[in-house]
Design a protein around this motif. Structure first.
Motif, PDB file in Angstrom:
ATOM      1  N   ALA A   1     -14.606-126.354 -66.907  1.00 59.93           N
ATOM      2  CA  ALA A   1     -14.296-126.832 -68.260  1.00 59.93           C
ATOM      3  C   ALA A   1     -15.369-126.469 -69.178  1.00 59.93           C
ATOM      4  O   ALA A   1     -15.185-126.097 -70.327  1.00 59.93           O
ATOM      5  N   ASN A   2     -16.748-126.373 -68.577  1.00 57.44           N
ATOM      6  CA  ASN A   2     -17.853-126.045 -69.431  1.00 57.44           C
ATOM      7  C   ASN A   2     -17.670-124.419 -69.922  1.00 57.44           C
ATOM      8  O   ASN A   2     -18.111-124.231 -70.995  1.00 57.44           O
ATOM      9  N   LEU A   3     -17.367-123.776 -68.878  1.00 64.02           N
ATOM     10  CA  LEU A   3     -17.464-122.310 -69.031  1.00 64.02           C
ATOM     11  C   LEU A   3     -16.288-121.856 -69.892  1.00 64.02           C
ATOM     12  O   LEU A   3     -16.573-121.267 -70.831  1.00 64.02           O
ATOM     13  N   LEU A   4     -15.196-122.390 -69.464  1.00 65.12           N
ATOM     14  CA  LEU A   4     -13.994-122.188 -70.737  1.00 65.12           C
ATOM     15  C   LEU A   4     -14.278-122.748 -72.006  1.00 65.12           C
ATOM     16  O   LEU A   4     -13.933-122.033 -73.113  1.00 65.12           O
TER      17      LEU A   4
ATOM     18  N   ALA B   1     -16.952-133.845 -74.927  1.00 63.85           N
ATOM     19  CA  ALA B   1     -18.271-134.216 -75.399  1.00 63.85           C
ATOM     20  C   ALA B   1     -18.731-135.513 -74.663  1.00 63.85           C
ATOM     21  O   ALA B   1     -19.791-135.599 -74.165  1.00 63.85           O
ATOM     22  N   LEU B   2     -17.896-136.526 -74.569  1.00 64.01           N
ATOM     23  CA  LEU B   2     -18.267-137.617 -73.990  1.00 64.01           C
ATOM     24  C   LEU B   2     -18.561-137.641 -72.507  1.00 64.01           C
ATOM     25  O   LEU B   2     -19.100-138.233 -71.825  1.00 64.01           O
ATOM     26  N   SER B   3     -17.705-136.710 -71.825  1.00 60.87           N
ATOM     27  CA  SER B   3     -17.904-136.328 -70.341  1.00 60.87           C
ATOM     28  C   SER B   3     -19.342-135.984 -70.130  1.00 60.87           C
ATOM     29  O   SER B   3     -19.772-136.269 -68.992  1.00 60.87           O
ATOM     30  N   GLN B   4     -19.731-134.978 -70.874  1.00 56.94           N
ATOM     31  CA  GLN B   4     -20.805-134.605 -70.779  1.00 56.94           C
ATOM     32  C   GLN B   4     -22.108-135.476 -70.973  1.00 56.94           C
ATOM     33  O   GLN B   4     -23.095-135.664 -69.841  1.00 56.94           O
TER      34      GLN B   4
ATOM     35  N   PHE C   1     -26.434-126.241 -70.515  1.00 56.98           N
ATOM     36  CA  PHE C   1     -25.514-126.108 -71.455  1.00 56.98           C
ATOM     37  C   PHE C   1     -24.672-127.317 -71.963  1.00 56.98           C
ATOM     38  O   PHE C   1     -23.943-127.236 -72.868  1.00 56.98           O
ATOM     39  N   GLY C   2     -24.660-128.180 -70.801  1.00 56.13           N
ATOM     40  CA  GLY C   2     -23.902-129.375 -71.384  1.00 56.13           C
ATOM     41  C   GLY C   2     -24.126-130.044 -72.671  1.00 56.13           C
ATOM     42  O   GLY C   2     -23.246-130.208 -73.312  1.00 56.13           O
ATOM     43  N   LEU C   3     -25.414-130.618 -72.685  1.00 54.74           N
ATOM     44  CA  LEU C   3     -25.830-131.101 -74.102  1.00 54.74           C
ATOM     45  C   LEU C   3     -25.745-130.179 -75.338  1.00 54.74           C
ATOM     46  O   LEU C   3     -25.385-130.456 -76.259  1.00 54.74           O
ATOM     47  N   TYR C   4     -25.820-128.691 -74.993  1.00 55.21           N
ATOM     48  CA  TYR C   4     -25.769-127.628 -76.003  1.00 55.21           C
ATOM     49  C   TYR C   4     -24.299-127.803 -76.468  1.00 55.21           C
ATOM     50  O   TYR C   4     -24.177-127.739 -77.910  1.00 55.21           O
ATOM     51  N   LEU C   5     -23.402-127.764 -75.451  1.00 59.02           N
ATOM     52  CA  LEU C   5     -21.833-127.612 -75.946  1.00 59.02           C
ATOM     53  C   LEU C   5     -21.450-129.005 -76.660  1.00 59.02           C
ATOM     54  O   LEU C   5     -20.730-129.093 -77.528  1.00 59.02           O
ATOM     55  N   THR C   6     -22.099-130.289 -76.206  1.00 56.52           N
ATOM     56  CA  THR C   6     -21.852-131.591 -76.732  1.00 56.52           C
ATOM     57  C   THR C   6     -22.169-131.453 -78.408  1.00 56.52           C
ATOM     58  O   THR C   6     -21.210-131.929 -79.054  1.00 56.52           O
TER      59      THR C   6
END
Length: 313
Positions: A155-158, A217-220, A279-284
């Motif tokens: 999911a993060n990658l996509l 976003a919440l899942s991260q 990358f999780g929080l960056y995407l969030t």
């Protein structure tokens, strides 16, 4: 070349023909000797031919210089104001193109590095599943945990690719945030149970937002609250004109907090426990910005972390 030359100076030759016609008309009206008229026309025509030869020579050189202006020796030939303005325009366009190429190259390099990093991260749960299969030790809870990790990485990658290409499909609607949070807790229930982490959800919040991207976003944030929590700890999710997710985990070093949302930043906990991709929080942060939401983090080492998501001013 001749046709281009004529088009370039057609107004000049048209003016010559008009003046010549006027000159002939004056001679006829005043009944001047035709010998004077012939000599005047011959002189003006001779001057016109000489001027045309000079203009054509310069025009040919300028055209060739424009076609091959990349060569330094050709640039001095392009000294007219129009030529200089044209060259400045080309240089400006080339500079913009160079900057765009640098951006695309940098983005391509970042994408390649990111894909390599994510493929490495995805090997861990795949290796765990392979080992379970080889040893015939396929416990349902362990399998679900590794599959969830794979699902999160994918999911993060996509979503990273969607955001990078600005191809994300945001659809805003009124959302009961509590429903989104409950679904996420159900998604992570095996991890909560396996690590004996309690979870509490208080309140509700109705928000006009995109359900899918808000859930991502919440899942991260919830995933981090689980990864860096202590066995037997707790996670509290409070909903009241915002979302506050609190955990009793390892906490975050004060010097790491300002850089939490930087691309690729893992911080001390991520490096020490080898759980972070950076990358999780960056995407969030990027997703929340698109949703017109903001995020704030408050943490104390060995006490816990509070993450607050609220409506931007």
């Amino acid at each position: 070349m001749i046709a281009k030359f004529i088009r370039e100076y057609r107004s000049f030759y048209f003016a010559y023909l008009v003046l010549s016609g006027s000159f002939i008309l004056l001679f006829l009206l005043y009944k001047l000797p035709t010998e004077f008229l012939q000599n005047a026309l011959l002189l003006s025509l001779t001057l016109l031919v000489l001027l045309t030869a000079g203009l054509f020579w310069k025009f040919r050189n300028r055209m060739r210089a424009l076609e091959d202006y990349v060569h330094e020796e050709a640039l001095p030939l392009l000294n007219k104001p129009v030529d200089l303005a044209y060259l400045n325009l080309i240089e400006a366009e080339k500079e913009v193109t160079r900057e765009q190429l640098l951006v695309y190259k940098s983005r391509e390099e970042d994408l390649q590095a990111m894909v390599k990093m994510w493929s490495h991260q995805m090997k861990v749960p795949l290796a765990a599943l392979s080992l379970m299969s080889q040893t015939d030790n396929l416990h349902q809870a362990d399998v679900d945990q590794q599959l969830l990790r794979l699902d999160n990485y994918m999911a993060n990658l996509l979503n990273y690719l969607k955001l990078s290409n600005q191809a994300s499909d945001f659809r805003f609607e009124m959302v009961q945030v509590r429903e989104v949070v409950v679904d996420l807790v159900k998604k992570y229930r095996q991890q909560f149970l396996q690590r004996e982490i309690s979870v509490a959800i208080d309140g509700d919040w109705q928000l006009k937002t995109d359900r899918k991207w808000l859930s991502f976003a919440l899942s991260q944030v919830l995933d981090n609250a689980l990864k860096y929590n202590k066995t037997g700890g707790s996670v509290t999710i409070a909903l009241d004109k915002g979302i506050t997710i609190s955990d009793t985990g390892l906490g975050i070093l004060p010097e790491d907090i300002p850089r939490l949302f930087d691309e690729g930043f893992t911080g001390y906990n991520g490096r020490e426990h080898q759980k972070a991709t950076g990358f999780g929080l960056y995407l969030t942060k990027r997703v929340l910005h698109q949703l017109e939401l903001d995020i704030d983090v408050d943490s104390q080492v060995e006490v816990g972390t509070n993450v607050r998501i609220f409506k931007s001013d």
